[in-house]
Design an enzyme around this catalytic site. Structure first.
Site, mmCIF file in Angstrom:
data_model
loop_
_atom_site.group_PDB
_atom_site.id
_atom_site.type_symbol
_atom_site.label_atom_id
_atom_site.label_comp_id
_atom_site.label_asym_id
_atom_site.label_seq_id
_atom_site.Cartn_x
_atom_site.Cartn_y
_atom_site.Cartn_z
ATOM 1 C CG ASN A 129 33.841 -10.517 8.121
ATOM 2 O OD1 ASN A 129 33.737 -10.466 6.882
ATOM 3 N ND2 ASN A 129 32.816 -10.267 8.920
ATOM 4 C CG HIS A 131 29.731 -6.524 10.496
ATOM 5 N ND1 HIS A 131 28.900 -7.464 9.921
ATOM 6 C CD2 HIS A 131 28.938 -5.725 11.250
ATOM 7 C CE1 HIS A 131 27.659 -7.252 10.329
ATOM 8 N NE2 HIS A 131 27.648 -6.208 11.139
ATOM 9 C CG ASP A 178 28.887 -10.348 12.242
ATOM 10 O OD1 ASP A 178 29.791 -10.587 11.431
ATOM 11 O OD2 ASP A 178 27.694 -10.225 11.913
ATOM 12 C CD GLU A 197 29.401 -14.838 20.447
ATOM 13 O OE1 GLU A 197 28.639 -13.917 20.694
ATOM 14 O OE2 GLU A 197 30.325 -15.195 21.214
ATOM 15 N NE ARG A 219 25.603 -23.452 7.032
ATOM 16 C CZ ARG A 219 25.455 -22.335 6.324
ATOM 17 N NH1 ARG A 219 26.492 -21.634 5.965
ATOM 18 N NH2 ARG A 219 24.255 -21.910 5.987
ATOM 19 C CG MET A 236 27.299 -11.812 1.520
ATOM 20 S SD MET A 236 27.810 -10.801 2.930
ATOM 21 C CE MET A 236 26.223 -10.242 3.510
ATOM 22 N NE ARG A 237 28.606 -21.125 2.095
ATOM 23 C CZ ARG A 237 27.475 -21.828 2.112
ATOM 24 N NH1 ARG A 237 26.433 -21.405 1.434
ATOM 25 N NH2 ARG A 237 27.387 -22.939 2.807
ATOM 26 C CB ILE A 238 26.914 -19.060 8.582
ATOM 27 C CG1 ILE A 238 25.835 -17.973 8.562
ATOM 28 C CG2 ILE A 238 27.314 -19.489 9.980
ATOM 29 C CD1 ILE A 238 26.016 -16.882 9.554
#
Ligand code: GAR
Length: 196
Positions: A109, A111, A147, A145, A67, A92-94
């Protein structure tokens, strides 16, 4: 007026990307989309971007051993476009903490829920199961952290007894397409800024 430079990161369909690009076509829009980057070579949004004369780049996460390595390369790629704002639109990636810290204040972002409710995935199904009467979408700054960053704009929709996740999701998506360009305008016009 010098337009702010926006990069959009996608992984799939790209309907928010389309809404943003369409908005950016307005003469008085304070931002321009300078590039679209996808981690998924098959993302449908790439075709829309290319058809609209926007530079596209693919950085396939599957070709990286970690990552960290992927995010470092992604940061380099982004820096090359000298963006003022980096907008995640169904990316769609952390992201690693280092990446988020590096772009903090410029990274936003969308959501598909009224955060802090229903962070994570499958938000429409979870909203129906929870029996809430209102659901919606949130544009927020990205912090380490997931979202949880400061909220820029939210839009509410009703949840109806007859809703399926698909029907509710479509109602929310319509609002996403309205508030994401609005949030970008607020940022581009310096009407809001990130504070720790
Ligand atoms: C949108 O509903 C967006 O809110 C969601 O993915 C969808 C992408 O659609 N994002 C997330 O769930 C982020 N955690 P799009 O590719 O058509 O814009």
């Amino acid at each position: 007026m010098l337009k702010k430079r926006v990069i959009i990161l996608i992984s799939g369909r790209g309907s928010n990307l389309q809404a943003i690009v369409n908005d950016s076509r307005n003469k008085n829009c304070p931002y321009q989309v300078v590039a679209v980057i996808s981690n998924n070579p098959l993302a449908e949004g790439l075709e829309f971007a290319a058809n609209n004369d926007i530079i596209t780049a693919i950085l396939n996460h599957k070709q990286f051993s970690s990552r960290e390595a992927f995010d470092q390369e992604l940061a380099k790629l982004i820096d090359g476009f000298q963006p003022d704002i980096i907008a995640l639109a169904g990316f769609m990636r952390i992201l690693t903490n280092d990446f988020v810290e590096y772009f903090k204040g410029r990274l936003i972002n969308i959501h598909p829920s009224l955060l802090p409710n229903f962070a994570g995935l499958h938000t429409h199904q979870r909203a129906i199961e929870a029996g809430v009467s209102e659901h919606g979408a949130t544009v927020h700054f990205v912090i380490t952290e997931v979202d949880a960053g400061q909220i820029i704009l939210q839009a509410k929709v009703p949840v109806l007894k007859t809703d399926t996740p698909e029907i509710l999701g479509a109602r929310v998506l319509e609002e996403e397409h309205r508030i994401y360009p609005q949030a970008l305008c607020l940022l581009a016009e310096n009407k809001i800024r990130f504070e720790n």
